[in-house]
Design a protein around this motif. Structure first.
Motif, PDB file in Angstrom:
ATOM      1  N   GLU A 155       0.827  -1.204   0.000  1.00 41.63           N
ATOM      2  CA  GLU A 155       0.000   0.000   0.000  1.00 41.63           C
ATOM      3  C   GLU A 155       0.864   1.258   0.000  1.00 41.63           C
ATOM      4  O   GLU A 155       0.545   2.241  -0.676  1.00 41.63           O
ATOM      5  CB  GLU A 155      -0.916  -0.004   1.223  1.00 41.63           C
ATOM      6  CG  GLU A 155      -2.044  -1.027   1.124  1.00 41.63           C
ATOM      7  CD  GLU A 155      -2.824  -1.160   2.416  1.00 41.63           C
ATOM      8  OE1 GLU A 155      -4.070  -1.343   2.338  1.00 41.63           O
ATOM      9  OE2 GLU A 155      -2.215  -1.089   3.501  1.00 41.63           O
ATOM     10  N   LEU A 156       1.954   1.226   0.745  1.00 40.15           N
ATOM     11  CA  LEU A 156       2.864   2.370   0.767  1.00 40.15           C
ATOM     12  C   LEU A 156       3.497   2.580  -0.606  1.00 40.15           C
ATOM     13  O   LEU A 156       3.623   3.713  -1.077  1.00 40.15           O
ATOM     14  CB  LEU A 156       3.953   2.154   1.823  1.00 40.15           C
ATOM     15  CG  LEU A 156       3.481   2.107   3.277  1.00 40.15           C
ATOM     16  CD1 LEU A 156       4.634   1.722   4.196  1.00 40.15           C
ATOM     17  CD2 LEU A 156       2.881   3.440   3.706  1.00 40.15           C
ATOM     18  N   ALA A 157       3.887   1.476  -1.247  1.00 39.00           N
ATOM     19  CA  ALA A 157       4.486   1.585  -2.582  1.00 39.00           C
ATOM     20  C   ALA A 157       3.467   2.095  -3.591  1.00 39.00           C
ATOM     21  O   ALA A 157       3.802   2.909  -4.469  1.00 39.00           O
ATOM     22  CB  ALA A 157       5.029   0.225  -3.024  1.00 39.00           C
ATOM     23  N   LEU A 206      10.661   5.435 -12.681  1.00 41.31           N
ATOM     24  CA  LEU A 206      10.218   4.545 -11.609  1.00 41.31           C
ATOM     25  C   LEU A 206       8.849   3.943 -11.922  1.00 41.31           C
ATOM     26  O   LEU A 206       8.616   2.754 -11.674  1.00 41.31           O
ATOM     27  CB  LEU A 206      10.162   5.313 -10.286  1.00 41.31           C
ATOM     28  CG  LEU A 206      11.511   5.694  -9.668  1.00 41.31           C
ATOM     29  CD1 LEU A 206      11.315   6.681  -8.530  1.00 41.31           C
ATOM     30  CD2 LEU A 206      12.243   4.445  -9.180  1.00 41.31           C
ATOM     31  N   LEU A 207       7.958   4.764 -12.484  1.00 44.60           N
ATOM     32  CA  LEU A 207       6.644   4.252 -12.867  1.00 44.60           C
ATOM     33  C   LEU A 207       6.753   3.187 -13.950  1.00 44.60           C
ATOM     34  O   LEU A 207       6.116   2.134 -13.878  1.00 44.60           O
ATOM     35  CB  LEU A 207       5.764   5.400 -13.379  1.00 44.60           C
ATOM     36  CG  LEU A 207       5.154   6.318 -12.328  1.00 44.60           C
ATOM     37  CD1 LEU A 207       4.584   7.562 -12.982  1.00 44.60           C
ATOM     38  CD2 LEU A 207       4.068   5.579 -11.548  1.00 44.60           C
ATOM     39  N   GLY A 208       7.577   3.485 -14.963  1.00 43.14           N
ATOM     40  CA  GLY A 208       7.739   2.526 -16.050  1.00 43.14           C
ATOM     41  C   GLY A 208       8.397   1.241 -15.594  1.00 43.14           C
ATOM     42  O   GLY A 208       7.972   0.135 -15.987  1.00 43.14           O
ATOM     43  N   ALA A 209       9.406   1.360 -14.745  1.00 45.69           N
ATOM     44  CA  ALA A 209      10.097   0.169 -14.249  1.00 45.69           C
ATOM     45  C   ALA A 209       9.151  -0.709 -13.438  1.00 45.69           C
ATOM     46  O   ALA A 209       9.165  -1.943 -13.569  1.00 45.69           O
ATOM     47  CB  ALA A 209      11.299   0.583 -13.391  1.00 45.69           C
ATOM     48  N   ASP A 210       8.307  -0.082 -12.624  1.00 40.63           N
ATOM     49  CA  ASP A 210       7.368  -0.872 -11.826  1.00 40.63           C
ATOM     50  C   ASP A 210       6.298  -1.503 -12.706  1.00 40.63           C
ATOM     51  O   ASP A 210       5.913  -2.660 -12.495  1.00 40.63           O
ATOM     52  CB  ASP A 210       6.718   0.005 -10.762  1.00 40.63           C
ATOM     53  CG  ASP A 210       5.797  -0.789  -9.858  1.00 40.63           C
ATOM     54  OD1 ASP A 210       6.314  -1.504  -8.974  1.00 40.63           O
ATOM     55  OD2 ASP A 210       4.567  -0.720 -10.051  1.00 40.63           O
ATOM     56  N   ALA A 211       5.809  -0.755 -13.702  1.00 43.57           N
ATOM     57  CA  ALA A 211       4.785  -1.301 -14.591  1.00 43.57           C
ATOM     58  C   ALA A 211       5.300  -2.524 -15.343  1.00 43.57           C
ATOM     59  O   ALA A 211       4.577  -3.504 -15.542  1.00 43.57           O
ATOM     60  CB  ALA A 211       4.328  -0.230 -15.586  1.00 43.57           C
ATOM     61  N   LEU A 212       6.568  -2.467 -15.727  1.00 42.46           N
ATOM     62  CA  LEU A 212       7.147  -3.565 -16.509  1.00 42.46           C
ATOM     63  C   LEU A 212       7.650  -4.717 -15.649  1.00 42.46           C
ATOM     64  O   LEU A 212       7.516  -5.889 -16.018  1.00 42.46           O
ATOM     65  CB  LEU A 212       8.299  -3.035 -17.368  1.00 42.46           C
ATOM     66  CG  LEU A 212       7.906  -2.059 -18.476  1.00 42.46           C
ATOM     67  CD1 LEU A 212       9.149  -1.420 -19.070  1.00 42.46           C
ATOM     68  CD2 LEU A 212       7.095  -2.777 -19.551  1.00 42.46           C
ATOM     69  N   ASN A 213       8.206  -4.371 -14.489  1.00 42.46           N
ATOM     70  CA  ASN A 213       8.911  -5.400 -13.713  1.00 42.46           C
ATOM     71  C   ASN A 213       8.483  -5.502 -12.256  1.00 42.46           C
ATOM     72  O   ASN A 213       8.915  -6.429 -11.560  1.00 42.46           O
ATOM     73  CB  ASN A 213      10.424  -5.114 -13.753  1.00 42.46           C
ATOM     74  CG  ASN A 213      10.938  -4.982 -15.178  1.00 42.46           C
ATOM     75  OD1 ASN A 213      10.743  -5.860 -15.997  1.00 42.46           O
ATOM     76  ND2 ASN A 213      11.564  -3.848 -15.480  1.00 42.46           N
ATOM     77  N   GLY A 214       7.664  -4.550 -11.784  1.00 44.06           N
ATOM     78  CA  GLY A 214       7.253  -4.566 -10.387  1.00 44.06           C
ATOM     79  C   GLY A 214       8.416  -4.231  -9.462  1.00 44.06           C
ATOM     80  O   GLY A 214       9.492  -3.843  -9.891  1.00 44.06           O
ATOM     81  N   GLY A 215       8.147  -4.362  -8.168  1.00 39.55           N
ATOM     82  CA  GLY A 215       9.222  -4.244  -7.193  1.00 39.55           C
ATOM     83  C   GLY A 215       9.430  -2.881  -6.583  1.00 39.55           C
ATOM     84  O   GLY A 215      10.388  -2.691  -5.828  1.00 39.55           O
ATOM     85  N   HIS A 216       8.562  -1.888  -6.878  1.00 37.45           N
ATOM     86  CA  HIS A 216       8.780  -0.567  -6.283  1.00 37.45           C
ATOM     87  C   HIS A 216       8.598  -0.621  -4.771  1.00 37.45           C
ATOM     88  O   HIS A 216       7.672  -1.253  -4.264  1.00 37.45           O
ATOM     89  CB  HIS A 216       7.814   0.462  -6.867  1.00 37.45           C
ATOM     90  CG  HIS A 216       7.997   1.843  -6.300  1.00 37.45           C
ATOM     91  ND1 HIS A 216       9.045   2.643  -6.671  1.00 37.45           N
ATOM     92  CD2 HIS A 216       7.294   2.531  -5.362  1.00 37.45           C
ATOM     93  CE1 HIS A 216       8.979   3.780  -6.003  1.00 37.45           C
ATOM     94  NE2 HIS A 216       7.920   3.745  -5.208  1.00 37.45           N
ATOM     95  N   VAL A 217       9.472   0.045  -4.052  1.00 38.58           N
ATOM     96  CA  VAL A 217       9.394   0.146  -2.595  1.00 38.58           C
ATOM     97  C   VAL A 217       9.323   1.620  -2.222  1.00 38.58           C
ATOM     98  O   VAL A 217      10.082   2.439  -2.747  1.00 38.58           O
ATOM     99  CB  VAL A 217      10.625  -0.503  -1.926  1.00 38.58           C
ATOM    100  CG1 VAL A 217      10.584  -0.302  -0.415  1.00 38.58           C
ATOM    101  CG2 VAL A 217      10.692  -1.992  -2.264  1.00 38.58           C
ATOM    102  N   ALA A 218       8.416   1.941  -1.315  1.00 38.65           N
ATOM    103  CA  ALA A 218       8.274   3.329  -0.871  1.00 38.65           C
ATOM    104  C   ALA A 218       9.384   3.650   0.118  1.00 38.65           C
ATOM    105  O   ALA A 218       9.366   3.177   1.254  1.00 38.65           O
ATOM    106  CB  ALA A 218       6.905   3.532  -0.217  1.00 38.65           C
TER     107      ALA A 218
END
Length: 395
Positions: A311-313, A374-386
């Motif tokens: 949720e934070l991410a 960061l948005l594109g990387a998460d959309a393609l590969n996931g893994g974003h951390v807040a």
């Protein structure tokens, strides 16, 4: 219960003064602590503080209604008071403590305005040269900060430092304390009155009760909170552009022989431009309102200790998406507004250029190109951390 509109109505006289003097104060480089104190006296600085501490207990969407109104009057003052609200948010998410209780009450009951001294230059990413050390029975703060937003409006300044155990600490420092020096040397072409210059702290004595330890880079909603205030100021600028361009056209009598109306306000092409500017303002407002509601839910969960890392991410990414949508719209408005007039539209007396300059500087905070990646990387590969990022130099 007090509503946001009630506060806006109560602040109407000072908001009118702020808007009327915004251009001249910028030209004169006048930092008005009196205007900040008038806002504080009207309840502006205690919007988010819980009622039990003497505040108004507003939700984030409610508080942002008032923040946007201030930003529409003058984005410099809104940006200058951003650190105050972030200091309050840091207290709201902190565990119960004597420090937390003292400062929530002090801000609400005394109308204290908080400034910012967090960022340094010449440091490595993650490194802080500002230190707090215990000397005999006294804690002493020494260091130099830049981008000290709000310092010249403030009564107290929140300073980020490292203690003897290399922990991140945040200390509230009286701006008039011995050893504190505030310099107006911010040279940006926009947000000139956001008071973002250099702060010097030379062996400043700090009360232990005014110091709190916090893990600065731990996953949290704080990065999204920090960006939400940039977005609220951009939303205010968007409203100001529409307001000022409508007033300009309504009062304009000079016409062109190759125009399409007896007066500019009746010219279909001018009407079209004004309509497009207004529509962009509508879009900006709705994007920001939607994000503020989403952020409020996550922040409340974070305060309760129930927010998940996912949720934070997610709210982090929502903040980035809102920035990438809002900033270009406001910059487009600020440019397009000039299409409704001739050379008179660029008059320094009108100061319409300040909207573009201020929006451009806000859009440059924490560069938007990195948000897109960061948005594109998460959309393609996931893994974003807040996580709170750090800034510095490698050499």
């Amino acid at each position: 219960m007090t509503s946001p509109q009630t506060i806006i109505d109560n602040l109407a006289p000072v908001l009118t003064e702020i808007a009327a003097t915004a251009s001249q104060r910028e030209q004169d480089r006048e930092f008005s602590r009196d205007l900040a104190k008038q806002l504080s006296a009207g309840g502006f600085t205690k919007l988010r503080i819980p009622v039990e501490f003497g505040g108004l207990g507003f939700s984030l969407p409610e508080a942002f209604e008032v923040l946007v109104a201030v930003a529409a009057a003058d984005s410099n003052i809104a940006q200058g008071l951003r650190p105050h609200f972030l200091a309050v948010e840091s207290l709201l998410i902190a565990p119960d403590s004597e420090h937390r209780d003292k400062w929530l009450r002090k801000i609400a009951e005394e109308g204290v305005v908080i400034g910012n001294a967090l960022t340094e230059v010449g440091n490595k990413p993650g490194e802080l040269k500002t230190k707090i050390r215990k000397e005999d029975e006294v804690f002493v703060l020494t260091g130099t900060k830049f981008y000290s937003t709000g310092s010249l409006y403030a009564d107290w300044i929140q300073v980020h430092a490292k203690d003897e155990a290399d922990q991140d600490v945040f200390a509230f420092v009286d701006r008039d304390a011995a050893g504190v020096a505030l310099v107006d040397d911010w040279d940006g072409f926009g947000q000139q009155l956001s008071a973002s210059g250099t702060s010097f702290f030379d062996k400043v004595a700090v009360d232990p009760l005014d110091i709190a330890t916090r893990d600065y880079t731990a996953p949290s909603a704080f990065q999204a909170l920090a960006q939400s205030h940039h977005l609220s100021t951009l939303t205010g600028i968007s409203q100001a552009i529409t307001r000022d361009i409508v007033t300009y056209v309504q009062n304009r009598t000079r016409i062109f022989s190759h125009g399409s109306g007896d007066l500019p306000r009746f010219d279909p092409q001018v009407q079209q431009v004004v309509g497009e500017v207004k529509a962009k303002s509508y879009a900006v407002e709705k994007i920001f309102q939607g994000f503020a509601q989403e952020l409020d839910l996550v922040v409340n969960k974070a305060k309760a200790g129930t927010a998940t890392e996912a949720e934070l991410a997610a709210v982090d990414l929502s903040a980035y998406q809102a920035q990438l949508a809002v900033a270009p719209l406001v910059l487009s408005q600020a440019t397009q507004a000039f299409e409704v007039g001739g050379a008179s539209a660029v008059s320094k007396k009108l100061s319409l250029d300040r909207h573009w300059r201020n929006a451009r500087v806000l859009a440059n905070h924490n560069p938007i190109i990195y948000r897109a990646r960061l948005l594109g990387a998460d959309a393609l590969n996931g893994g974003h951390v807040a996580a709170q990022y750090t800034i510095g130099s490698l050499s």
